[in-house]
Structure formats: C-alpha cells, structure tokens
Scaffold this active site. Sequence first.
Site, short mmCIF file in Angstrom:
data_model
loop_
_atom_site.label_atom_id
_atom_site.label_comp_id
_atom_site.label_asym_id
_atom_site.label_seq_id
_atom_site.Cartn_x
_atom_site.Cartn_y
_atom_site.Cartn_z
N CYS A 174 0.89 -1.21 -0.04
CA CYS A 174 0.11 -0.20 -0.05
C CYS A 174 0.95 1.07 -0.09
O CYS A 174 2.05 1.00 0.14
CB CYS A 174 -1.02 -0.10 1.17
SG CYS A 174 -0.25 0.29 2.87
N CYS B 149 3.06 1.62 3.05
CA CYS B 149 4.18 0.73 3.03
C CYS B 149 5.42 1.13 2.02
O CYS B 149 6.49 1.20 2.54
CB CYS B 149 3.74 -0.68 2.38
SG CYS B 149 2.75 -1.54 3.64
#
Length: 120
Positions: free
Chosen positions: A45, A48
């Site tokens: 995501c 991240c």
Amino acid sequence: MALFGKKNKEEETSSCTGKCDNNSIENAEKEKTENAGVKVLGSGCSKCNQLETATKEALQRLGMDTTIDHVTDFSKIAAYGVMTTPALVIDGKVVSYGKVLKVDEIVEILKEVRGLNDEK
C-alpha cells in the site's frame, strides 16, 4: 460444539488470511532468521511504499547497502509477530510497526541496531 477444550486440526491451521499452513509458517520462521538485512513488511500500500522510500534514504545517508526486501506474503509477515503494517525489520528484529517513520527516525534506529552510535 464445546466452547472450551482442545482445538481441532482445522482450527489450528486456519487462523490467518492467505496460505498459512504449518509448512509455510515453518518456512517463514527459517527465512526470518537466515536472511538478515532490512525489510519492509506490508501489502504494498502507499504507507508501505512511503516507509520503503524513507528507509532507502536513511540507508543512503549512512552509506549502507540500500537493498530492501519488501515482504508482502502474510505468512512471512505473521512469522515476525506483526499484525499491523507497515513494519520495519532490521537484521531480523522488528523495530517499528503500524506507522510510517521519518527518515531521521530510521537513521537513529539503524545506528542503534547496528551499533553505530557516535560516542566520543
């Protein structure tokens, strides 16, 4: 159906999302200890990816190898005991989870974990 007592075999192996059978968990445990280095744990995501970018910059500032392993396999993430991502792992040790660290924070963590603190 009893509320208490011994779990059946199906309940023991189906406690997480994705492929989490006993074999995949054992392999993840081995990999966790065999492959020291810097890892970002998470699905890929935006948070991240932000943590990965900040970590890469922190490694560059310290003149360290900037290779980062981005682990997205849930059984491998679970082997670290992480339930909230993104997480940062340095040399097999979870140093942060559930937030995006700033570059300066990562620099300080790297210095501490790798024994690079400036002591004069």
